[in-house]
Motif scaffolding. Structure first.
Motif, mmCIF file in Angstrom:
data_model
loop_
_atom_site.group_PDB
_atom_site.id
_atom_site.type_symbol
_atom_site.label_atom_id
_atom_site.label_comp_id
_atom_site.label_asym_id
_atom_site.label_seq_id
_atom_site.Cartn_x
_atom_site.Cartn_y
_atom_site.Cartn_z
ATOM 1 N N ASN A 209 -2.220 2.278 -4.449
ATOM 2 C CA ASN A 209 -2.286 3.638 -3.903
ATOM 3 C C ASN A 209 -3.745 4.047 -3.720
ATOM 4 O O ASN A 209 -4.434 4.361 -4.683
ATOM 5 C CB ASN A 209 -1.559 4.582 -4.869
ATOM 6 C CG ASN A 209 -1.659 6.031 -4.448
ATOM 7 O OD1 ASN A 209 -2.190 6.362 -3.379
ATOM 8 N ND2 ASN A 209 -1.145 6.914 -5.289
ATOM 9 N N ASN A 210 -4.209 4.057 -2.457
ATOM 10 C CA ASN A 210 -5.573 4.532 -2.169
ATOM 11 C C ASN A 210 -5.548 5.851 -1.393
ATOM 12 O O ASN A 210 -6.547 6.239 -0.795
ATOM 13 C CB ASN A 210 -6.401 3.463 -1.445
ATOM 14 C CG ASN A 210 -5.797 3.058 -0.116
ATOM 15 O OD1 ASN A 210 -4.809 3.640 0.325
ATOM 16 N ND2 ASN A 210 -6.384 2.065 0.537
ATOM 17 N N SER A 211 -4.411 6.486 -1.378
ATOM 18 C CA SER A 211 -4.200 7.827 -0.808
ATOM 19 C C SER A 211 -4.621 7.961 0.659
ATOM 20 O O SER A 211 -5.042 9.033 1.075
ATOM 21 C CB SER A 211 -4.868 8.911 -1.683
ATOM 22 O OG SER A 211 -6.261 8.844 -1.644
ATOM 23 N N ILE A 212 -4.422 6.857 1.412
ATOM 24 C CA ILE A 212 -4.805 6.884 2.844
ATOM 25 C C ILE A 212 -4.163 5.684 3.552
ATOM 26 O O ILE A 212 -3.833 4.691 2.907
ATOM 27 C CB ILE A 212 -6.364 6.823 2.977
ATOM 28 C CG1 ILE A 212 -6.865 7.385 4.306
ATOM 29 C CG2 ILE A 212 -6.912 5.423 2.779
ATOM 30 C CD1 ILE A 212 -7.121 8.852 4.305
ATOM 31 N N PHE A 213 -3.990 5.805 4.854
ATOM 32 C CA PHE A 213 -3.671 4.627 5.667
ATOM 33 C C PHE A 213 -5.005 3.924 5.933
ATOM 34 O O PHE A 213 -5.752 4.320 6.840
ATOM 35 C CB PHE A 213 -3.051 5.031 7.009
ATOM 36 C CG PHE A 213 -1.624 5.504 6.957
ATOM 37 C CD1 PHE A 213 -0.592 4.617 6.728
ATOM 38 C CD2 PHE A 213 -1.305 6.830 7.171
ATOM 39 C CE1 PHE A 213 0.734 5.041 6.698
ATOM 40 C CE2 PHE A 213 0.007 7.268 7.147
ATOM 41 C CZ PHE A 213 1.032 6.369 6.906
ATOM 42 N N GLY A 214 -5.328 2.915 5.144
ATOM 43 C CA GLY A 214 -6.637 2.272 5.265
ATOM 44 C C GLY A 214 -6.772 1.422 6.513
ATOM 45 O O GLY A 214 -7.670 1.623 7.331
ATOM 46 N N MET A 215 -5.853 0.487 6.679
ATOM 47 C CA MET A 215 -6.007 -0.516 7.734
ATOM 48 C C MET A 215 -6.106 0.096 9.135
ATOM 49 O O MET A 215 -6.828 -0.391 9.989
ATOM 50 C CB MET A 215 -4.842 -1.506 7.700
ATOM 51 C CG MET A 215 -4.943 -2.578 8.759
ATOM 52 S SD MET A 215 -3.550 -3.690 8.713
ATOM 53 C CE MET A 215 -4.320 -5.136 8.033
ATOM 54 N N GLY B 42 0.826 -1.204 0.000
ATOM 55 C CA GLY B 42 0.000 0.000 0.000
ATOM 56 C C GLY B 42 0.862 1.257 0.000
ATOM 57 O O GLY B 42 2.093 1.200 0.125
ATOM 58 N N ASP B 43 0.182 2.401 -0.115
ATOM 59 C CA ASP B 43 0.910 3.677 -0.197
ATOM 60 C C ASP B 43 1.509 4.091 1.147
ATOM 61 O O ASP B 43 2.597 4.663 1.184
ATOM 62 C CB ASP B 43 -0.003 4.788 -0.739
ATOM 63 C CG ASP B 43 -1.344 4.846 -0.032
ATOM 64 O OD1 ASP B 43 -1.965 3.788 0.170
ATOM 65 O OD2 ASP B 43 -1.774 5.951 0.319
ATOM 66 N N GLY B 44 0.822 3.792 2.253
ATOM 67 C CA GLY B 44 1.418 4.102 3.547
ATOM 68 C C GLY B 44 2.667 3.286 3.751
ATOM 69 O O GLY B 44 3.711 3.786 4.188
ATOM 70 N N ASP B 45 2.582 2.023 3.400
ATOM 71 C CA ASP B 45 3.702 1.101 3.563
ATOM 72 C C ASP B 45 4.879 1.492 2.664
ATOM 73 O O ASP B 45 6.015 1.608 3.114
ATOM 74 C CB ASP B 45 3.213 -0.313 3.218
ATOM 75 C CG ASP B 45 4.250 -1.380 3.511
ATOM 76 O OD1 ASP B 45 4.507 -1.656 4.692
ATOM 77 O OD2 ASP B 45 4.802 -1.932 2.545
HETATM 78 MG MG LIG Z 1 -3.286 3.045 1.600
#
Ligand SMILES: [Mg+2]
Ligand SMILES: Cc1ncc(C[n+]2csc(CCOP(=O)(O)OP(=O)(O)O)c2C)c(N)n1
Ligand code: SF4
Length: 250
Positions: A121-127, A93-96
């Motif tokens: 890339n979902n432009s957020i820390f999802g988890m 992911g993008d945060g990672d």
């Molecule tokens: Mg993300």
């Protein structure tokens, strides 16, 4: 159901535990389809990052190894160098990848490691519930940016393809969006190319997939696709940045 859809062999029969409408599920499926198409299920190794893409653990019927947050490209480097016969890939992911793991991805790309990195890339820390990531759009709300991300103080959202394409080593750098069937088709073809590059010993491939997070974006599935069309895809341009045929180092 079975007449309409055949489950890829590389996918386990478990129900996915992604939230409804999450495009991580689409990415999971097309990655499995490509592994099936190449006939490499028995030699594929997924390096597990931290984030919602860890659902790969219960979704893919593949060999999987965990890594510390952001360190997947470094772990993949070690595995690939020890087992060059295997197909080693990261799905991060993008945060990672763009935050805690920025050094690892840039260094692996710069070394031209013969691995494939797929970047959701979902432009957020999802988890972790929707904190601002380096990729969060200006004005986009997050739990750590309640009135929306501000340019002053947090800078511009990081464009990973644009950074990596400046390096000489990468063979493939491409960004696709999973919002539409055409985008999914392009993403599938790009993943196929990235895996083929590795199997042919050409070097580093980076495939960015624009995805969503309906849960932390506080929208439904369709609303999240609208957001992607109106905002995400306007900032993160979908195109091929680098596509080199020759092997790195030759
Ligand atoms: Mg993300
Ligand atoms: C060293 C460390 N720091 C923080 C965390 C908490 N953490 C878990 S998932 C995550 C963010 C993942 O976001 P992203 O990579 O964008 O993936 P997404 O869930 O959005 O797909 C964080 C910060 C952790 N597990 N380990
Ligand atoms: S929290 Fe977001 S990224 Fe994670 S599974 Fe749910 S919708 Fe997908």
């Amino acid at each position: 159901m079975s007449e309409l859809y055949e489950r890829p062999k590389s996918i386990l029969p478990n129900a996915s535990s992604y939230c409804p409408g999450c495009l991580h599920a689409t990415a999971t499926k097309i990655i499995a389809e490509v592994i099936d198409e190449l006939g490499v299920k028995d030699k594929a190794i997924y390096v597990l990052p931290v984030g919602c893409s860890t659902q790969g653990l219960v979704s893919w019927d593949l060999d999987i190894i965990g890594s510390a947050h952001g360190r997947a490209p470094a772990v993949a480097t070690g595995i690939k160098r020890c087992r060059p016969d295997c197909l080693v890939f990261c799905y991060q992911g993008d945060g990672d990848l763009a935050s805690i793991g920025l050094a690892e991805i840039m260094s692996a790309a710069n070394r031209g490691e013969n691995i494939t990195v797929i970047y959701a890339n979902n432009s957020i820390f999802g988890m972790t519930g929707g904190q601002m990531a380096p990729t969060t759009l200006i004005g986009q709300k997050a739990t750590t940016a309640v009135t929306g991300r501000q340019l002053l103080g947090t800078g511009y959202p990081l464009k990973m393809c644009e950074l990596i394409k400046e390096l000489d080593a990468p063979r493939l750098v491409v960004r696709c969006s999973l919002r539409t069937p055409a985008g999914i088709k392009k993403a599938r073809a790009s993943i196929l190319k990235g895996f083929k590059n590795q199997l042919e010993g050409k070097g580093f491939s980076f495939i960015e997939l624009l995805t969503n997070c309906p849960t932390t974006w506080h929208t439904d599935a369709l609303g999240s696709l609208d957001f992607m069309e109106k905002y995400t895809e306007k900032y993160f341009e979908c195109r091929t940045f680098t596509d080199k045929e020759e092997r790195f180092g030759e």
